[in-house]
Design an enzyme around this catalytic site. Structure first.
Site: not given
Ligand code: GLA
Length: 381
Positions: A160, A113, A23
């Site tokens: 994501d 999500l 994360e």
């Molecule tokens: C969000 C961002 C990702 C990532 C997460 C944390 O989902 O869109 O790019 O940085 O937070 O891991």
């Protein structure tokens, strides 16, 4: 209208994602381990009379329309996400003929999500189809990330969009965010066969467009800049060690130091998680998730009381091997590794406890890993 004269419409679909581990590592060249989950956005694109591009959503009020070829600034509506994607396509010389884009889906909103990335990827595929063009997984994911960074103004990393594009059913996706090298890691080796993923939605709203994500990102990048100056040749935090960080401690603010410590230990946990999954060691994977949550809570300081309660309660329940907050943080969802035979009891007990403590109805979703958008289209979803 006779069938033959009806406007041709094309649909594209993109899933959501849950991150198992890794994360806030995706904007400093680190490792992430997400999987795509069975919630989807569908983007249906069709010809529309006239010269307008029109954007509609079944989930949000208000349609957005602009002349085809417009380069208007963001409108601060939900439509900024697909319009941002269109701007990126335009910049690459890909200009779909005037269209109506209709979005629908079931991805929980603001829950960590990746509802936004799901909309971006589905919209991008639909607009590409209307233009008769294709992009590779890397190009598609990077384009959608750029749309979010540049047009929406949200400083997200690449996890994501890439996970939603390139994931494979039955697998998590290990991504090296420095170079987008990736590996599909089976979710069913050895002891993992008996365990599965349960997501719990706290309903504490999460928005990465809000300031805290950007603040954390700046603290991490400030620390990374100092390490790079001190250690010539160090590309990013993705290859930094705890010893290197300690050597720079006095030059970093306390916050920066703790944020970077989270990133460095988290990258190590992702590597260990991959090995645990390959070895089918569900217990080891679960332990890494619990350690990751402690690091998010104490070093990255991106958790909240509701999420900590869900994690602490979950790990005390029968059959739960590990739990942590997933996504950008400050609310949203937890991801839990749970023995399959305990799914029903686990969900019920966790929701009851949360309701009794906070007076809010949490939701649980039992999720198998599904295909990313590209594999999904190829199979003709
Ligand atoms: C969000 C961002 C990702 C990532 C997460 C944390 O989902 O869109 O790019 O940085 O937070 O891991």
């Amino acid at each position: 209208m006779p069938l033959a004269s009806q406007p041709k419409s094309i649909a594209a679909r993109a899933p959501a994602r849950v991150n198992l581990l890794g994360e806030h590592t995706d904007y400093t060249g680190g490792l992430v381990l997400p999987m795509a989950i069975p919630f989807h956005t569908t983007a249906r694109i069709s010809a529309i009379g006239g010269e307008q591009n029109v954007f509609r959503s079944a989930q949000f009020d208000g349609e957005y329309a602009e002349p085809a070829g417009s380069s208007a600034e963001r409108s601060k509506m939900w439509s900024d996400y697909p319009v941002g994607v269109l701007r990126q396509l335009q910049q690459r010389g890909i200009v779909p003929a005037a269209f109506l884009l209709e979005l629908s889906g079931d991805v929980p909103l603001g829950a960590g999500l990746s509802s936004s990335a799901s909309v971006e990827v589905a919209s991008c595929l639909a607009m590409l189809a209307r233009s008769g063009k294709t992009l590779t997984a890397n190009e598609l994911a990077l384009l959608c990330q750029r749309a979010e960074n540049d047009y929406v103004g949200s400083p997200c990393g690449i996890m994501d969009q890439f996970a939603i594009t390139a994931a494979q059913a039955g697998h998590a996706l290990l991504i090296s965010t420095r170079d987008l090298q990736f590996e599909h890691v089976a979710m069913n080796a050895g002891g993992l066969q008996e365990a599965g993923i349960v997501i719990c939605n706290s309903h504490v709203k999460h928005s990465i467009a809000a300031g805290a994500y950007g603040e954390r990102r700046k603290e991490v990048e400030a620390g990374q800049a100092i390490l790079r100056t001190r250690f010539a040749g160090l590309r990013d935090l993705g290859e930094a060690t705890l010893e290197q960080l300690q050597a720079c401690e006095s030059a970093l603010t306390r916050e920066s130091y703790k944020r970077c410590r989270h990133i460095i230990t988290e990258n190590a946990r992702v590597k260990q998680a991959r090995d645990a999954m390959m070895a089918g060691d569900a217990q080891a994977l679960g332990k890494l998730m619990v350690q990751a949550h402690a690091s998010q809570r104490d070093d990255f300081e991106c958790s909240c009381a509701e999420i900590d309660f869900l994690v602490d309660t979950a790990v005390g329940l029968r059959g739960c091997l590990g739990a942590r907050m997933t996504g950008g943080g400050f609310g949203g969802c937890t991801v839990n590794l749970v023995e399959r035979g305990e799914f029903a009891k686990f969900c019920e007990t966790l929701k009851d406890a949360y309701g009794a403590r906070f007076g809010v109805a949490a939701e649980t979703y039992v999720c198998e890993a599904v295909d990313g958008a590209l594999a999904d289209q190829e199979k003709g979803f």
